[in-house]
Design an enzyme around this catalytic site. Structure first.
Site, PDB file in Angstrom:
ATOM      1  N   HIS A  72       2.952   0.248  -8.575  1.00 18.70           N
ATOM      2  CA  HIS A  72       1.516  -0.031  -8.722  1.00 18.70           C
ATOM      3  C   HIS A  72       0.776   1.216  -9.202  1.00 18.70           C
ATOM      4  CE1 HIS A  72       1.318  -3.683  -5.770  1.00 18.70           C
ATOM      5  NE2 HIS A  72       2.027  -3.925  -6.855  1.00 18.70           N
ATOM      6  N   TYR A 202      -8.040  -5.206  -1.811  1.00 25.23           N
ATOM      7  CA  TYR A 202      -8.717  -4.998  -0.523  1.00 25.23           C
ATOM      8  C   TYR A 202     -10.106  -5.601  -0.616  1.00 25.23           C
ATOM      9  CZ  TYR A 202      -5.129  -1.511   0.580  1.00 25.23           C
ATOM     10  OH  TYR A 202      -3.934  -0.881   0.838  1.00 25.23           O
ATOM     11  N   PRO A 294      -3.391  -0.598   9.914  1.00 22.32           N
ATOM     12  CA  PRO A 294      -2.605  -0.784   8.685  1.00 22.32           C
ATOM     13  C   PRO A 294      -3.392  -0.614   7.373  1.00 22.32           C
ATOM     14  CG  PRO A 294      -2.907  -2.877   9.837  1.00 22.32           C
ATOM     15  CD  PRO A 294      -3.410  -1.811  10.750  1.00 22.32           C
ATOM     16  N   LYS A 298      -0.319   3.372   5.745  1.00 23.07           N
ATOM     17  CA  LYS A 298       0.212   4.719   6.004  1.00 23.07           C
ATOM     18  C   LYS A 298       1.300   4.788   7.077  1.00 23.07           C
ATOM     19  CE  LYS A 298      -2.001   7.012   2.999  1.00 23.07           C
ATOM     20  NZ  LYS A 298      -1.234   6.674   1.825  1.00 23.07           N
ATOM     21  N   TYR A 386      -4.526   7.605  -1.012  1.00 25.43           N
ATOM     22  CA  TYR A 386      -3.757   6.364  -1.085  1.00 25.43           C
ATOM     23  C   TYR A 386      -2.313   6.629  -1.535  1.00 25.43           C
ATOM     24  CZ  TYR A 386      -2.807   1.429  -1.696  1.00 25.43           C
ATOM     25  OH  TYR A 386      -2.271   0.171  -1.564  1.00 25.43           O
TER      26      TYR A 386
END
Ligand code: FAD
Ligand code: DHB
Length: 397
Positions: A72, A202, A294, A298, A386
């Site tokens: 990604h 998200y 979550p 991580k 991220y």
């Protein structure tokens, strides 16, 4: 029985540590409470930082994640039912994350361990650890009704949040920091093509958080924020799909393919850190020492970085006869842990509905989302965290 390092727990931390130590010629035995099938059946994390993928390669199990993982380059944030892409790779000088399930990571590590003929003792009952404050630690457990004892140089507590290792440390020697969130995540796994194969989505919606993730090009992992008191039985598949759709942007909601769930569970959200992560000849690693909510994916990645620091330290101890690495393990690991704790707490706070944020808190959340998607500096900060901070980030050294 005797070994150099006794590893408690055959989750990702324990299995990865075992493999890295074996590669360096250090003997280890893993003791696991559950059966191998039970461990493999648990559906958990799915997004790997590059550091984790590199570590799997170093452990000799990099082939399948390289072939089957989905790389990604971006994530998508949804709010007010509009999608905003964040170019994670562009903002981090070329870094990526890889979608590859924890179940697959576990399977790869278990297969490699079996191929190398290494010992894992599954279905071990009443595991207890002793004398780690001296020079000859011992692990006791029951297997097939028989009491067994394993003598070792060191114990690695890789036994997760509810394990025996952290609980065996005298109360005065440990400090715990905790934050519990007032909601849970309802997760569904389904054999349908992911609505987004190139980016995790998200969503911040007035109905609560929603997340679209994936395990492969034919298997999706989706979540919705739900009341912590909810029971899975209250959530039919239809109710779940309807709720998730309402939290996304209309185009994505329309496009989403639904189907029967193959797993459905509700997980609580918690931030937790235990300090220090070393007590004499006992080391804690992964969820045994810390939990992140979550959001931000991580948990598994932190387990991997703990294991990298710990295996380096133990290799240094056995090969170079120096304790410098093991003496510095806790400080080094905790420095990275707290950075990931901060990020996971921040992203959780930004994306969820909280019972007490109706007024001011809600407005600030909206302002922050606006800032995040419109400021390159703010987007870059999100992207940098991220993809995962480097192992030797600034003062971690
Ligand atoms: P674990 O995976 O918990 O492994 C610990 C092992 O120790 C287990 O196999 C356990 O059976 C064994 N054990 C426990 N007690 C004993 C004992 N007394 N004796 C012997 N063995 C013992 N992270 C994300 O990044 N994204 C997610 O979506 C996500 N979802 C999650 C959902 C759930 C329900 C949970 C619990 C965690 C989730 N996580 C997620 C976190 C991530 O899965 C963990 O961070 C990761 O599994 C940590 O690996 P670990 O090996 O340290 O611990
Ligand atoms: C998963 C993916 C994520 O990006 C995240 O933040 C949490 C969970 C997952 O695939 O399970």
């Amino acid at each position: 029985m005797r070994t150099q390092v006794a590893i408690i727990g055959a989750g990702p931390s324990g299995l990865l540590l075992g493999q890295l130590l074996h590669k360096a010629g250090i003997a280890n035995i893993i003791i696991e409470r559950q059966s191998a099938d039970y461990v493999l059946g648990r559906i958990r994390a799915g997004i790997l930082e590059q550091i984790t993928v590199d570590l799997l390669k170093e452990a000799g199990v990099g082939a399948r994640v390289a072939a089957e993982g989905t790389v990604h380059h971006s994530i998508e944030l949804v709010y007010r039912n509009t999608r905003h892409p964040i170019d994670v790779t562009g903002l981090t000088g070329g870094k990526v994350v890889t979608a590859y399930g924890q179940t697959e990571v576990t399977k790869d590590l278990m297969d490699a361990r079996a191929a190398a003929g290494l010992t894992t003792l599954y279905s071990a009952a009443d595991v207890s650890i002793h004398d780690f404050d001296g020079s000859s630690p011992v692990v006791r457990f029951r297997q097939d009704g028989e009491l067994k004892e394993l003598a070792c140089d060191f114990i690695a507590g890789c036994d997760g949040f509810h394990g025996v290792c952290r609980a065996s440390v005298p109360e005065g020697a440990i400090t715990e920091y905790e934050k519990v969130y007032p909601f849970g995540w309802l997760g569904v796994l389904a054999d349908v093509p992911p609505v987004s194969t190139h980016a995790i989505v998200y969503a911040n919606s007035e109905r609560g958080f929603g997340l679209c993730s994936m395990r492969s090009l034919t298997r999706s992992r989706y979540y919705v924020q739900c009341p912590i008191e909810d029971k899975v039985e209250q959530w039919s598949d239809d109710r779940f799909w309807d709720e998730l759709r309402r939290r996304l942007d209309p185009e994505m909601a329309e496009r989403m393919v639904t189907g029967p769930s193959i797993e459905k569970s509700i997980a609580p959200l918690r931030s937790f850190v235990a300090e220090p992560m070393r007590f004499g000849r006992l080391f804690l690693a992964g969820d045994a020492a810390h939990i992140v909510p979550p959001t931000g994916a991580k948990g598994l990645n932190l387990a991997a970085s703990d294991v990298k620091y710990l295996s380096n330290a133990l290799v240094e101890y056995y090969h170079e006869r120096t304790s410098a690495g093991i003496d510095d393990y806790s400080r080094k690991a905790l420095a990275r842990v707290w950075r990931a704790e901060r990020f996971s707490w921040w992203l959780t706070s930004l994306m969820h509905r909280f019972p007490d944020t109706q007024g001011f808190g809600q407005k600030v959340q909206e302002a922050e989302l606006e800032y995040l998607v419109n400021s390159e500096a703010a987007s870059r900060s999100l992207a940098e965290n991220y993809v995962g901070l480097p192992l030797d980030f600034a003062q971690i050294r």
